[in-house]
Design a protein around this motif. Sequence first.
Motif, short mmCIF file in Angstrom:
data_model
loop_
_atom_site.label_atom_id
_atom_site.label_comp_id
_atom_site.label_asym_id
_atom_site.label_seq_id
_atom_site.Cartn_x
_atom_site.Cartn_y
_atom_site.Cartn_z
N ASN A 7 0.84 -1.12 -0.02
CA ASN A 7 -0.17 -0.38 -0.15
C ASN A 7 0.76 1.32 -0.23
N THR A 8 0.10 2.74 -0.11
CA THR A 8 1.19 3.43 0.01
C THR A 8 2.02 3.64 1.24
N GLU A 9 1.44 3.69 2.35
CA GLU A 9 2.33 3.70 3.54
C GLU A 9 3.84 3.18 3.49
N THR A 10 3.26 1.41 2.84
CA THR A 10 5.09 0.62 2.55
C THR A 10 5.09 0.84 2.23
N ARG A 11 4.95 2.05 0.77
CA ARG A 11 5.90 2.29 -0.22
C ARG A 11 6.26 3.28 0.33
N LEU A 12 6.19 4.43 1.18
CA LEU A 12 6.27 5.40 1.85
C LEU A 12 7.29 5.83 2.63
N LEU A 13 7.41 3.61 3.44
CA LEU A 13 8.25 3.61 4.28
C LEU A 13 9.14 2.86 4.15
N ALA A 14 9.73 2.51 2.51
CA ALA A 14 10.37 1.75 2.54
C ALA A 14 11.29 3.00 1.96
N ARG A 15 10.70 4.12 1.00
CA ARG A 15 11.48 4.64 0.53
C ARG A 15 12.15 5.98 1.57
N LEU A 16 11.67 5.88 2.73
CA LEU A 16 12.22 6.85 3.76
C LEU A 16 13.52 5.61 4.38
N ILE A 17 13.47 3.95 4.69
CA ILE A 17 14.33 3.30 5.13
C ILE A 17 15.42 3.60 4.17
N GLU A 18 14.83 3.35 3.21
CA GLU A 18 16.83 3.79 1.71
C GLU A 18 17.16 4.99 1.91
N GLN A 19 16.48 5.79 2.11
CA GLN A 19 16.88 7.36 2.04
C GLN A 19 17.54 7.68 3.17
#
Length: 131
Positions: A7-19
């Motif tokens: 979902n959108t929240e999971t993709r956002l969490l993945a981006r934040l962890i990646e960053q």
Amino acid sequence: MPDYQTNTETRLLARLIEQNTGKDGIYKTSIPRLYLMRSSQPIDTIHAVYDPSVCMVAQGRKRVIAGETIHHYDSNQYLVSTVDIPAVGQIIDVSPDYPFLCLKYDLDPVMISSLIVDAELPDPHGDQPVP
């Protein structure tokens, strides 16, 4: 790599962890007891004792073997450990283009004990722990 439903929240969490990681490893954050994990390569076995914690995978997949039980978790499942558990972990379904990204929050055992006492839960005598 597998096309898990996210979902959108999971993709956002993945981006934040990646960053906030950049390269493979475990990163302590400025928030007490909060860690970020990244691995771009499968890891065959990690022998460890899982402390009381909540682990949420934002990308990739992990297999945890505790005793004779095998648990798989990814962005659609999470892992909660309320006591120390000896286990073997394996990071699977990852690549340099699709790294394993995970958030881990260590739980405070004193606070958990206090919550259990305050909740006045019935005695679970004889009940077996559930996965």
